[in-house]
Motif scaffolding. Structure first.
Motif, mmCIF file in Angstrom:
data_model
loop_
_atom_site.group_PDB
_atom_site.id
_atom_site.type_symbol
_atom_site.label_atom_id
_atom_site.label_comp_id
_atom_site.label_asym_id
_atom_site.label_seq_id
_atom_site.Cartn_x
_atom_site.Cartn_y
_atom_site.Cartn_z
ATOM 1 N N GLU A 1 -46.314 31.073 -42.267
ATOM 2 C CA GLU A 1 -47.440 30.500 -43.206
ATOM 3 C C GLU A 1 -48.424 29.491 -42.486
ATOM 4 N N VAL A 2 -47.954 28.785 -41.489
ATOM 5 C CA VAL A 2 -48.761 28.077 -40.852
ATOM 6 C C VAL A 2 -49.479 28.928 -39.582
ATOM 7 N N LEU B 1 -51.577 23.986 -42.966
ATOM 8 C CA LEU B 1 -51.314 23.112 -41.764
ATOM 9 C C LEU B 1 -49.893 22.675 -42.126
ATOM 10 N N PRO B 2 -49.124 22.280 -40.906
ATOM 11 C CA PRO B 2 -47.786 21.711 -41.155
ATOM 12 C C PRO B 2 -47.851 20.556 -41.978
ATOM 13 N N ARG C 1 -53.692 24.124 -31.539
ATOM 14 C CA ARG C 1 -54.870 24.070 -32.705
ATOM 15 C C ARG C 1 -54.308 23.758 -34.049
ATOM 16 N N VAL C 2 -53.025 24.150 -34.233
ATOM 17 C CA VAL C 2 -52.503 23.871 -35.763
ATOM 18 C C VAL C 2 -52.082 22.224 -35.675
ATOM 19 N N LEU C 3 -51.475 21.677 -34.515
ATOM 20 C CA LEU C 3 -51.249 20.355 -34.377
ATOM 21 C C LEU C 3 -52.596 19.402 -34.551
ATOM 22 N N ALA C 4 -53.710 20.084 -33.909
ATOM 23 C CA ALA C 4 -54.725 19.257 -34.302
ATOM 24 C C ALA C 4 -55.600 19.391 -35.547
#
Length: 531
Positions: free
Chosen positions: A491-492, A438-439, A520-523
């Motif tokens: 990577e993310v 994740l970031p 989705r990544v931000l969630a």
């Protein structure tokens, strides 16, 4: 400038096949040999099946042959010589009917029954496999059987010549052998009239007038036999020299492990009064650890494995590249070879003749380079397969058609093949190694800006313009080295440290799907769990 501007350009080409072709032309004195053609040879030991090294030697020799045909009108031939009269030394573990085969040890391979029951002998079976193998790649060649050539008498004159220089050959060979081997060594291997075995026995007398040798059999008796007509075979180094002499071979390449054998064969030829062929030594392959590849270790990449994950053209490029340099042959080199091939192929249409002669794609296709519309790289297809966890190539085509509505499996068969290769490569090699993250809190603002870009950007934006916008986001968020920004994206979003131009990837994947991925990544979604 001569009357042949095309030939003049070819004569100046620096690509290694042209360098070798000029060497061959000089070797034959710039004129047609008495036999009427220039002869290229490759050799094959049919106790095993053809492999990636077989492909490499034939494809490289073909590249030299085709380059030669650009600089000269002299006709050419390529022969693939099978040493199928060689004695059956041991039973390979991968063959059926082991006990039956063990009864035929020491017989010529063409006298050993075919354990598969499809051909008259094991030698014939493996020769058929070799021809089928070469035919499947479209190679142009003439097949030559050692057994047929010995028995037909085609080698008789050369065998008698070698018999006349028997002592010279022994002086060349004995210093290369250990003391025990020296005691029994002879270049001639008689074929026993009683057992049919290819014998390794000492020769006690040579009779030039009758063209025979006298040898001491295992039971101590003396036996006289002709060296001609298939009654004797030669040890492989003298055999190599003899057949080059008999067939008047003009060019042959071999691996670095045979350097000493080449020297000895050349000395034997000179002793017989021949000059020998022009030669080329290529380096051997290494595994991913930099160790030599060995059949017994099984640490190499097989031909079947490469062709499961990539097209033949990519393997031909691997063989073309720096043949005198040791190269690592393992799975990770495949994607780069595919995309390098696509790059070279794509340049051909815009090149003049001189530039094409330097282009590997010209050598891979013997000048007839196919053209197919399409700008999707293999690396991009792999990344696409990763993001959508593709199980089949149809999944990838759903995205490719959105990216290029005119493309289809029918209009772009090479791309269609690549899509299938990409899915297999992803499933077997990429998927097990993916590591999404994740970031970080420091990276989230950049991803929020990326989300905003994907929400508002013109849906018709070009991939280059989108790449520029993504580039700008990195600068806006303090990435002094923009590579770090893109590494973060890889990577993310892709689960790996390297990846494609993100502008091209987002365009291919689709802006809406890309926006969903970022959301989705931000969630906090775990992309490694995607199905």
């Amino acid at each position: 400038m001569s009357d042949h501007p095309h030939r003049d350009i070819a004569m100046q080409a620096k690509a290694w096949p042209f360098e070798e072709a000029r060497k061959v032309l000089a070797h034959v004195g710039g004129k047609k040999p008495e036999k009427g053609y220039v002869l290229f040879e490759t050799g094959y030991g049919p106790s095993g099946l053809p492999h990636i090294g077989t492909f490499g030697e034939v494809v490289r020799t073909t590249m030299v042959r085709k380059a030669f045909e650009q600089i000269s009108d002299i006709p050419t031939k390529l022969i693939c010589f099978s040493d199928d009269m060689d004695g059956f030394r041991k039973v390979p573990t991968n063959l059926p009917q082991q006990e039956m085969l063990a009864e035929y040890l020491h017989k010529p391979l063409t006298e050993v029954p075919d354990p598969f029951g499809t051909h008259e002998s094991l030698g014939h079976h493996n020769n058929a496999r070799l021809r089928s193998f070469l035919d499947s790649f479209g190679f142009e060649y003439d097949f030559v059987s050692s057994t047929e050539t010995y028995k037909s008498g085609r080698f008789d004159e050369a065998l008698l010549k070698l018999l006349a220089h028997y002592d010279d050959v022994m002086k060349i060979m004995l210093p290369t052998l250990g003391a025990e081997r020296q005691a029994t060594y002879s270049p001639f291997l008689p074929v026993c009239s009683k057992t049919g075995h290819v014998l390794q026995v000492p020769v006690v007398e040579t009779k030039l007038d009758s063209g025979t040798i006298v040898y001491r059999d295992h039971d101590g008796s003396l036996v006289e036999t002709p060296v001609t007509g298939g009654h004797c075979k030669l040890q492989w180094k003298p055999d190599w020299a003899m057949r080059q002499y008999a067939l008047d071979v003009d060019y042959e390449m071999s691996g670095k492990d045979l350097i000493d054998s080449v020297k000895q064969a050349n000395r034997i030829q000179k002793a017989m009064g021949g000059k020998g062929p022009a030669t080329f030594t290529y380096e051997l392959f290494l595994d991913e650890k930099g160790e030599k590849i060995s059949k017994s270790k099984g640490n190499g990449l097989s031909l079947e494995e490469w062709l499961t994950y990539a097209p033949q053209e990519s393997l031909s490029l691997f063989m073309y590249n720096k043949p005198r340099a040791a190269k690592k042959l393992y799975f990770d080199v495949i994607p780069r070879m595919v995309d390098d091939y696509l790059t070279f192929r794509g340049k051909v249409a815009g090149q003049d003749e001189a530039q094409r002669f330097e282009n590997p794609a010209w050598h891979i296709h013997s000048g007839a380079v196919p053209q197919e519309k399409g700008s999707v790289t293999f690396g991009l297809l792999l990344n696409l397969a990763s993001v959508c966890n593709a199980q089949d190539k149809e999944t990838l085509w759903n995205f490719i058609k959105r990216y290029d509505p005119e493309a289809s499996a029918e209009t772009a068969p090479f791309l269609d093949g690549l899509a299938g290769y990409a899915v297999r490569y992803y499933q077997d090699f990429v998927r097990p190694s993916l590591k999404y993250r994740l970031p970080t809190e420091q990276e989230r603002p950049a991803f929020e800006e990326l989300k905003g870009l994907l929400e508002k950007v013109d849906r018709e934006i070009s991939s280059d313009d989108l790449q520029t916008e993504i580039f700008t986001i990195g600068k806006n968020h303090g990435y002094e080295n923009l590579r770090e920004w893109f590494k973060c994206l890889y990577e993310v979003l892709l689960g790996q440290p390297q990846g494609p131009r993100m502008g091209t990837f987002f365009t291919l994947f689709g802006l809406e799907a890309s926006l969903d991925l970022v959301n989705r990544v931000l969630a906090g979604a775990d992309l490694s769990a995607q199905e």
